[in-house]
Design a protein around this motif. Structure first.
Motif, PDB file in Angstrom:
ATOM      1  N   MET B 156       0.829  -1.208   0.000  1.00  0.00           N
ATOM      2  CA  MET B 156       0.000   0.000   0.000  1.00  0.00           C
ATOM      3  C   MET B 156       0.866   1.261   0.000  1.00  0.00           C
ATOM      4  SD  MET B 156      -3.046   0.825   2.716  1.00  0.00           S
ATOM      5  CE  MET B 156      -2.119   1.933   3.778  1.00  0.00           C
ATOM      6  N   VAL B 157       2.041   1.174   0.611  1.00  0.00           N
ATOM      7  CA  VAL B 157       3.020   2.262   0.518  1.00  0.00           C
ATOM      8  C   VAL B 157       4.160   1.775  -0.368  1.00  0.00           C
ATOM      9  CG1 VAL B 157       4.738   3.644   1.778  1.00  0.00           C
ATOM     10  CG2 VAL B 157       2.435   3.309   2.723  1.00  0.00           C
ATOM     11  N   GLN B 158       4.458   2.549  -1.398  1.00  0.00           N
ATOM     12  CA  GLN B 158       5.462   2.133  -2.385  1.00  0.00           C
ATOM     13  C   GLN B 158       6.861   2.111  -1.780  1.00  0.00           C
ATOM     14  OE1 GLN B 158       5.179   5.218  -5.389  1.00  0.00           O
ATOM     15  NE2 GLN B 158       6.221   6.707  -4.094  1.00  0.00           N
ATOM     16  N   GLY B 159       7.759   1.401  -2.429  1.00  0.00           N
ATOM     17  CA  GLY B 159       9.169   1.431  -2.039  1.00  0.00           C
ATOM     18  C   GLY B 159       9.441   0.637  -0.779  1.00  0.00           C
ATOM     19  N   ASP B 160      10.638   0.837  -0.233  1.00  0.00           N
ATOM     20  CA  ASP B 160      11.069   0.082   0.950  1.00  0.00           C
ATOM     21  C   ASP B 160      10.635   0.779   2.235  1.00  0.00           C
ATOM     22  OD1 ASP B 160      12.284  -1.677  -0.745  1.00  0.00           O
ATOM     23  OD2 ASP B 160      14.335  -1.025  -0.315  1.00  0.00           O
ATOM     24  N   HIS B 161      10.100   0.009   3.152  1.00  0.00           N
ATOM     25  CA  HIS B 161       9.805   0.502   4.501  1.00  0.00           C
ATOM     26  C   HIS B 161       9.750  -0.693   5.424  1.00  0.00           C
ATOM     27  CE1 HIS B 161       5.561  -0.549   3.622  1.00  0.00           C
ATOM     28  NE2 HIS B 161       5.826  -0.041   2.420  1.00  0.00           N
ATOM     29  N   GLU B 220      -1.056   7.017   4.984  1.00  0.00           N
ATOM     30  CA  GLU B 220      -0.368   6.087   4.079  1.00  0.00           C
ATOM     31  C   GLU B 220       1.116   6.420   4.002  1.00  0.00           C
ATOM     32  OE1 GLU B 220      -2.112   5.229   0.306  1.00  0.00           O
ATOM     33  OE2 GLU B 220      -4.129   5.096   1.138  1.00  0.00           O
ATOM     34  N   PHE B 221       1.806   6.147   5.086  1.00  0.00           N
ATOM     35  CA  PHE B 221       3.261   6.325   5.126  1.00  0.00           C
ATOM     36  C   PHE B 221       3.815   5.309   6.114  1.00  0.00           C
ATOM     37  CE2 PHE B 221       1.695   8.944   8.602  1.00  0.00           C
ATOM     38  CZ  PHE B 221       2.596   8.667   9.618  1.00  0.00           C
ATOM     39  N   ASN B 222       5.119   5.114   6.062  1.00  0.00           N
ATOM     40  CA  ASN B 222       5.742   4.227   7.034  1.00  0.00           C
ATOM     41  C   ASN B 222       7.199   4.627   7.228  1.00  0.00           C
ATOM     42  OD1 ASN B 222       5.935   2.160   8.892  1.00  0.00           O
ATOM     43  ND2 ASN B 222       6.235   0.548   7.368  1.00  0.00           N
ATOM     44  N   PHE B 223       7.767   4.172   8.337  1.00  0.00           N
ATOM     45  CA  PHE B 223       9.165   4.433   8.635  1.00  0.00           C
ATOM     46  C   PHE B 223      10.047   3.504   7.811  1.00  0.00           C
ATOM     47  CE2 PHE B 223       6.838   5.477  12.547  1.00  0.00           C
ATOM     48  CZ  PHE B 223       7.255   6.778  12.751  1.00  0.00           C
ATOM     49  N   HIS B 224      11.058   4.087   7.188  1.00  0.00           N
ATOM     50  CA  HIS B 224      12.090   3.270   6.560  1.00  0.00           C
ATOM     51  C   HIS B 224      13.422   3.661   7.171  1.00  0.00           C
ATOM     52  CE1 HIS B 224      14.848   2.219   3.018  1.00  0.00           C
ATOM     53  NE2 HIS B 224      14.594   1.131   3.706  1.00  0.00           N
TER      54      HIS B 224
END
Lengths: 228, 228
Positions: B156-161, B220-224
């Motif tokens: 749901m959130v693109q890229g790495d996280h 819609e975000f997350n910690f990476h």
């Protein structure tokens, strides 16, 4: 710009050197110039005594806190978090009034065992305490969520990662964002969280930062807020 | 696998649906089955009453906490953090002993104003309190640092996280990591912080998570954790 860094530890030295390299007129403030220059002590991480570093950085001046702060266009608080308010008290409202202070410190509390906890925490923060005590100082909390070498050299960690900014004065935040950009922080990676109460959020990143340092075996990492 | 989700709120429902979609035999535990099914109340975010959601998820069962937990191979704590220990007390050591509990809850404290603060915090955490109270329950803290829809759908959130894991029992952590991988979490994005004391670090991400939700205008975000 005349920039004064409060604190002679590794964070103060690194920020001072980074800003000195950009051509700013940098002064480090300390409690007692003579004893700082006389000290033979390494710090807890094995960094050399201040005077060894100082001899290699002839572009940077060392002065007593009050004198160093008085001449500054911009202040950085790089003192130990538990000492920060007392250091600022020793400088006094008259000198601090109207100035911009970038608060890089974290209120690490080593009295409850390792890794350190935070005090204040949760319903208060160091950034808020400084702002509350010095109403006419423009406190901008920033750079406190990463290894000190990364603060002045964001490309040390590859790819995208963030620096947070918060504070009550928009003009002060904008001037700090310009300094961040000059240090290499791309504008889209600077996250403005809002007013100074957001210091709680950034200071409370320290507990997981310290644990990630252990789990990853390196301090060369940073938080990236991944969004769509 | 027989998975029991404790809690009928949006987090419990979302985790239940996600695990149900993977073919697990999913049961949701609640204090009182009859009143949960009778309730007409939306939650604070405008989500429909439980019975509306339940009618759309015929593969998922609803039982009282104790009965739901007794049959489980794996438990998820998706109750409100301030209620979690009491819910587990109501289930009791006899049923909990030896089981693995994924603790998704955060001890959000709404009594000190908004955004919520945490209690316990700093020198303790909910994950640690649960582990301390139920010595033979294998507590694995995970998934508590992100929006609930992302827990079961990392793309749901693109890229790495990242998703964090911590706990005292290596086998329990490994089995939880397998579940995370089955939900779409790539192995290299699962960060094992170590023992359950690391719950302090992950729970203390909530204050900045809540502030980022406001600053970014989306959950819609997350910690990476960006590393070299």
């Amino acid at each position: 710009m005349k920039v004064t860094i409060l604190g002679t530890g590794i964070v103060g030295r690194t920020v001072a050197a980074g800003l000195g390299n950009l051509g700013h007129e940098v002064t480090i403030g300390t409690r007692n110039v003579e004893s700082t220059l006389a000290s033979e002590q390494q710090d807890a991480y094995g960094n050399p005594p201040f005077k060894v570093w100082y001899a290699d950085h002839q572009n940077i001046k060392l002065k007593a806190f009050k004198e160093a702060a008085a001449q500054a266009d911009l202040l950085f608080n790089c003192t130990s978090g538990q000492a920060s308010v007392a250091v600022l008290e020793s400088i006094g409202d008259e000198i601090l009034n109207g100035k911009v202070l970038v608060d890089v410190a974290n209120p690490l509390d080593f009295s409850q065992g390792m890794p350190p906890s935070l005090s204040p925490v949760n319903t208060d923060s160091l950034g808020e305490q400084i702002q509350a005590r010095f109403a006419n100082l423009k406190v901008v909390k920033s750079l406190n969520t990463m290894n000190t070498f990364l603060m002045v050299n964001p490309s040390m960690v590859q790819g995208d990662h963030n620096v947070f900014v918060c504070g009550n004065d928009e003009d002060a935040k904008n001037s700090v964002k310009e300094v961040l950009k000059s240090l290499g922080w791309r504008e889209n990676l600077i996250i403005d969280l809002g007013d100074i109460t957001n210091s709680r959020g950034t200071e409370m990143l320290l507990p997981i930062w310290l644990r990630l340092w252990g789990a990853l075996g390196t301090a060369e990492f940073n938080f990236h807020i991944q969004t769509n």
